[in-house]
Scaffold this motif. Structure first.
Motif, PDB file in Angstrom:
ATOM      1  N   ARG A 145       0.717  -1.367   0.007  1.00  0.00           N
ATOM      2  CA  ARG A 145       0.039  -0.157  -0.099  1.00  0.00           C
ATOM      3  C   ARG A 145       0.969   1.358   0.028  1.00  0.00           C
ATOM      4  NH1 ARG A 145      -2.859  -3.070   3.802  1.00  0.00           N
ATOM      5  NH2 ARG A 145      -1.858  -1.933   5.693  1.00  0.00           N
ATOM      6  N   ALA A 146       2.023   1.150   0.609  1.00  0.00           N
ATOM      7  CA  ALA A 146       2.956   2.391   0.870  1.00  0.00           C
ATOM      8  C   ALA A 146       3.590   2.757  -0.632  1.00  0.00           C
ATOM      9  CB  ALA A 146       3.981   2.217   1.853  1.00  0.00           C
ATOM     10  N   TYR A 147       3.839   1.586  -1.434  1.00  0.00           N
ATOM     11  CA  TYR A 147       4.356   1.618  -2.541  1.00  0.00           C
ATOM     12  C   TYR A 147       3.260   2.361  -3.398  1.00  0.00           C
ATOM     13  CZ  TYR A 147       8.748  -1.321  -2.225  1.00  0.00           C
ATOM     14  OH  TYR A 147      10.031  -1.622  -2.108  1.00  0.00           O
ATOM     15  N   GLU A 148       2.079   2.233  -3.437  1.00  0.00           N
ATOM     16  CA  GLU A 148       1.296   2.722  -4.224  1.00  0.00           C
ATOM     17  C   GLU A 148       1.004   4.169  -3.896  1.00  0.00           C
ATOM     18  OE1 GLU A 148      -2.471   0.423  -3.256  1.00  0.00           O
ATOM     19  OE2 GLU A 148      -2.237  -0.621  -5.391  1.00  0.00           O
ATOM     20  N   SER A 149       1.379   4.519  -2.835  1.00  0.00           N
ATOM     21  CA  SER A 149       1.532   5.952  -2.613  1.00  0.00           C
ATOM     22  C   SER A 149       2.449   6.578  -3.165  1.00  0.00           C
ATOM     23  CB  SER A 149       1.567   6.321  -1.149  1.00  0.00           C
ATOM     24  OG  SER A 149       2.821   6.179  -0.680  1.00  0.00           O
ATOM     25  N   CYS A 150       3.412   6.128  -3.682  1.00  0.00           N
ATOM     26  CA  CYS A 150       4.564   6.582  -4.265  1.00  0.00           C
ATOM     27  C   CYS A 150       4.761   6.272  -5.857  1.00  0.00           C
ATOM     28  CB  CYS A 150       5.944   5.923  -3.778  1.00  0.00           C
ATOM     29  SG  CYS A 150       6.464   6.189  -2.153  1.00  0.00           S
ATOM     30  N   GLY A 151       3.403   6.275  -6.207  1.00  0.00           N
ATOM     31  CA  GLY A 151       3.425   5.982  -7.662  1.00  0.00           C
ATOM     32  C   GLY A 151       3.804   4.523  -8.405  1.00  0.00           C
ATOM     33  N   VAL A 152       3.954   3.300  -7.375  1.00  0.00           N
ATOM     34  CA  VAL A 152       4.418   2.009  -7.899  1.00  0.00           C
ATOM     35  C   VAL A 152       3.138   1.228  -7.778  1.00  0.00           C
ATOM     36  CG1 VAL A 152       5.841   0.298  -7.233  1.00  0.00           C
ATOM     37  CG2 VAL A 152       6.690   2.547  -6.850  1.00  0.00           C
ATOM     38  N   ALA A 153       2.668   0.809  -8.786  1.00  0.00           N
ATOM     39  CA  ALA A 153       1.635  -0.041  -8.872  1.00  0.00           C
ATOM     40  C   ALA A 153       2.011  -1.571  -8.874  1.00  0.00           C
ATOM     41  CB  ALA A 153       0.694   0.191  -9.961  1.00  0.00           C
ATOM     42  N   PRO A 154       1.476  -2.148  -7.747  1.00  0.00           N
ATOM     43  CA  PRO A 154       2.300  -3.717  -7.623  1.00  0.00           C
ATOM     44  C   PRO A 154       2.050  -4.302  -8.826  1.00  0.00           C
ATOM     45  CG  PRO A 154       1.044  -2.730  -5.540  1.00  0.00           C
ATOM     46  CD  PRO A 154       0.885  -1.791  -6.439  1.00  0.00           C
ATOM     47  N   ALA A 155       1.108  -4.303  -9.549  1.00  0.00           N
ATOM     48  CA  ALA A 155       0.891  -5.274 -10.722  1.00  0.00           C
ATOM     49  C   ALA A 155       1.901  -4.770 -11.781  1.00  0.00           C
ATOM     50  CB  ALA A 155      -0.583  -5.086 -11.293  1.00  0.00           C
ATOM     51  N   ALA A 156       2.518  -3.905 -11.835  1.00  0.00           N
ATOM     52  CA  ALA A 156       3.326  -3.495 -13.004  1.00  0.00           C
ATOM     53  C   ALA A 156       5.093  -3.713 -12.376  1.00  0.00           C
ATOM     54  CB  ALA A 156       3.290  -1.932 -13.523  1.00  0.00           C
ATOM     55  N   TRP A 157       5.051  -4.072 -11.147  1.00  0.00           N
ATOM     56  CA  TRP A 157       6.402  -4.309 -10.454  1.00  0.00           C
ATOM     57  C   TRP A 157       6.726  -5.548  -9.985  1.00  0.00           C
ATOM     58  CZ3 TRP A 157       9.769   0.201  -9.444  1.00  0.00           C
ATOM     59  CH2 TRP A 157       9.455   1.336 -10.069  1.00  0.00           C
ATOM     60  N   ARG A 158       7.984  -5.919  -9.777  1.00  0.00           N
ATOM     61  CA  ARG A 158       8.303  -6.962  -8.999  1.00  0.00           C
ATOM     62  C   ARG A 158       8.903  -6.859  -7.678  1.00  0.00           C
ATOM     63  NH1 ARG A 158       7.501 -10.744 -12.888  1.00  0.00           N
ATOM     64  NH2 ARG A 158       7.903 -10.086 -15.070  1.00  0.00           N
ATOM     65  N   THR A 159       8.613  -7.191  -6.770  1.00  0.00           N
ATOM     66  CA  THR A 159       8.958  -6.942  -5.279  1.00  0.00           C
ATOM     67  C   THR A 159       9.595  -8.170  -4.520  1.00  0.00           C
ATOM     68  OG1 THR A 159       7.107  -5.143  -5.313  1.00  0.00           O
ATOM     69  CG2 THR A 159       8.333  -5.987  -3.056  1.00  0.00           C
ATOM     70  N   GLY A 160      10.709  -8.025  -4.169  1.00  0.00           N
ATOM     71  CA  GLY A 160      11.446  -8.731  -2.821  1.00  0.00           C
ATOM     72  C   GLY A 160      11.415  -8.340  -1.654  1.00  0.00           C
ATOM     73  N   PHE A 161      11.117  -9.321  -0.685  1.00  0.00           N
ATOM     74  CA  PHE A 161      10.865  -8.915   0.577  1.00  0.00           C
ATOM     75  C   PHE A 161      11.939  -9.566   1.580  1.00  0.00           C
ATOM     76  CE2 PHE A 161       6.604  -8.302  -0.945  1.00  0.00           C
ATOM     77  CZ  PHE A 161       6.347  -7.129  -0.458  1.00  0.00           C
ATOM     78  N   SER A 162      12.437  -9.005   2.388  1.00  0.00           N
ATOM     79  CA  SER A 162      13.474  -9.668   3.485  1.00  0.00           C
ATOM     80  C   SER A 162      12.855 -10.280   4.355  1.00  0.00           C
ATOM     81  CB  SER A 162      14.580  -8.490   3.891  1.00  0.00           C
ATOM     82  OG  SER A 162      13.681  -7.633   5.011  1.00  0.00           O
ATOM     83  N   ALA A 163      13.620 -10.965   5.250  1.00  0.00           N
ATOM     84  CA  ALA A 163      12.977 -11.473   6.358  1.00  0.00           C
ATOM     85  C   ALA A 163      13.110 -10.591   7.391  1.00  0.00           C
ATOM     86  CB  ALA A 163      13.921 -12.869   6.945  1.00  0.00           C
ATOM     87  N   PRO A 164      12.050 -10.502   8.435  1.00  0.00           N
ATOM     88  CA  PRO A 164      12.214  -9.513   9.683  1.00  0.00           C
ATOM     89  C   PRO A 164      13.712  -9.478  10.257  1.00  0.00           C
ATOM     90  CG  PRO A 164      10.356 -10.626   9.852  1.00  0.00           C
ATOM     91  CD  PRO A 164      11.328 -11.592   8.878  1.00  0.00           C
TER      92      PRO A 164
END
Length: 385
Positions: free
Chosen positions: A234-253
Motif C-alpha cells: 500500500r505504501a508503494y502505491e502512494s509513491c506511484g508504484v503499482a504492484p501489478a506493474a512491478w516485481r517486489t522482493g521482501f526480506s526476512a524481519p
C-alpha cells in the motif's frame, strides 16, 4: 555532506520540468548535456556590462531588460557571459521576440544552448530547477550511503551508524523490500524524494536505488511487523508504484539496526530472483537455494570460475552449433530429470544425456557434478536478469 556526493545535473534533465515545458531551443543544441550548477536571473539595468556575478555552470534566465532600448548590447553581453563559462541561457520574450543571428551563431559554435520562452515566471523555473537538483543530490547521497552500508566486512557498529545517517527516524525492527518495474513499468516519483510514511509506532522510508525503489518498513516493536508486506505494498502505491506493474522482493524481519544491511541485501536478492523467474513478489525465506546464489555473483573468485566455465561452454556452442547452455538450463530447471528437460527443449532424452555428459567433460566436473551444474546454471539464470 560526504565527500564525492556532489550531483551533476545536465540541461536536458531540467527541460522535463513542468515550468520549462514551453522552452524553445533556438541554438546550441550540442550543449544540452552541459552541466549546470545554478539557475539564476539576469534582469537588471547595467551600463558597465559587468557580469562578474555569474559563474561557470550558471543557467541564466533573462528578459534582456538591460538591453531593452539598446539591442546592440545583446551580442556583447552574450559574448561576455560565454567567457564566464555559463551552461546556457533562456530568454523570456518580453522585449524581444527574436534574437540576433550573431548571438545564435555564437551559441552553436560554443555549444551553449539558447532558449526562448513566453509564459512561466522566472521564480517558478528557479524553484522547480533547484528542487530537482536538491532531490537528485539527496537520491545520490542516499544511494551512496546504501552502497557503503552494503559493503562486505562492515562492523555492526558501522552499519548502525550508517542506518542513522540514512534516516534518523527509522525504528529498529525492519522488513526491507525492493521493487523494480516489469517490462513497460515506470517509476513515477515526480521531482522529489518519496515522502516517508509515519503512523503510531510505524515508519516507512523510501530510497530510489539503482533501477528500483527500496522501502524500509520499520516499527517500534517486533509485533508490529505482522502484516508488513500488505502495508508495504500500500505504501508503494502512494509513491506511484503499482504492484501489478512491478516485481517486489521482501526480506526476512530483522530486529536491530546492525542487521539492516542484511535485510536490504535480502530484499535485493529476492527481487533478483523475482526477475529471474518472472514472479510478482517473493519473500527471502521462500527462495530455497536461491537465497545463496546471488551472493556468489558478488564473490570475485566464484565469479572468475563461473566466467571461465561459461566461456568454455560458449566456445563449444560456437564450434559445434549445439545449444549447450539451453540444454543445461533446462536440465537444472527440471531438477536433473532428463525426460522433463528433453520436453522443455523439444529434444530426445538421449540428446540431453549426451550433452550433460559432454558438459561434465568440458568443465572437468567431479563426483558432485550435478550440484555444480545446478549452481552454474542458477548463476547463469540470475545474471540474465
Amino acid at each position: 555532506m560526504e565527500k564525492g556526493c556532489a550531483s551533476m545535473v545536465r540541461i536536458r534533465e531540467i527541460l522535463a520540468l513542468d515550468p520549462l515545458a514551453g522552452f524553445e531551443l533556438l541554438a546550441g543544441a550540442g550543449g544540452l548535456d552541459n552541466v549546470l550548477t545554478n539557475v539564476t536571473i539576469l534582469d537588471y539595468e547595467t551600463d558597465s556590462m559587468d557580469f562578474s556575478a555569474f559563474q561557470k555552470g550558471d543557467f541564466i534566465l533573462t528578459s534582456l531588460f538591460f538591453a531593452k532600448d539598446a539591442p546592440q548590447l545583446i551580442v556583447d553581453a552574450f559574448r561576455e557571459l560565454l567567457r564566464r563559462g555559463i551552461a546556457g541561457i533562456a530568454v523570456k520574450t518580453v522585449f524581444y521576440k527574436t534574437l540576433p543571428a550573431d548571438m545564435l551563431r555564437l551559441a552553436d559554435a560554443m555549444n551553449v544552448p539558447v532558449f526562448a520562452y513566453h509564459a512561466a515566471s522566472m521564480e517558478e523555473i528557479i524553484l522547480a530547477a533547484h528542487s530537482y537538483m536538491l532531490a537528485k543530490e539527496q537520491r545520490e547521497l542516499a544511494a551512496m550511503r546504501l552502497d557503503a552500508m552494503l559493503g562486505f566486512g562492515r562492523a555492526p557498529s558501522a552499519v548502525a551508524e550508517s542506518v542513522r545517517a540514512l534516516d534518523a527516524m527509522l525504528y529498529p525492527h525492519c522488513v526491507a523490500s525492493f521493487s523494480t518495474p516489469r517490462e513497460g513499468g515506470a517509476l513515477n516519483l515526480g521531482q522529489k524524494m518519496p515522502v516517508p510514511l509515519f503512523s503510531d509506532g510505524q515508519y516507512s522510508a523510501f530510497f530510489p536505488y539503482h533501477d528500483g525503489l527500496l522501502q524500509l518498513y520499520t516499527t517500534a516493536d517486533a509485533e508490529r511487523l505482522a502484516g508488513a508486506e500488505d502495508a508495504m505494498l500500500r505504501a508503494y502505491e502512494s509513491c506511484g508504484v503499482a504492484p501489478a506493474a512491478w516485481r517486489t522482493g521482501f526480506s526476512a524481519p530483522c530486529h536491530a539496526y546492525d542487521f539492516f544491511d542484511a535485510a536490504i541485501r535480502q530484499s535485493l536478492y529476492s527481487n533478483r530472483v523475482c526477475q529471474c523467474f518472472e514472479k510478482p513478489r517473493l519473500r527471502y525465506g521462500t527462495l530455497g537455494v536461491y537465497r545463496f546464489l546471488p551472493a556468489l555473483l558478488e564473490d570475485k573468485s566464484v565469479l572468475a570460475e563461473y566466467r571461465a566455465a561459461l566461456t568454455r561452454l560458449r566456445c563449444f556452442e560456437e564450434e559445434s552449433g549445439i545449444a549447450m547452455l539451453d540444454t543445461l538450463s533446462a536440465y537444472a530447471a527440471a531438477h536433473g530429470s532428463v525426460e522433463q528437460a528433453a520436453k522443455r527443449i523439444y529434444q530426445h532424452p538421449n540428446t540431453v544425456r549426451n550433452r550433460v555428459k559432454k558438459a561434465r567433460a568440458l568443465l572437468a566436473l567431479n563426483d558432485d557434478w550435478y550440484e555444480q551444474i545446478f549452481i552454474l546454471m542458477g548463476l547463469y539464470a540470475l545474471e540474465q536478469t
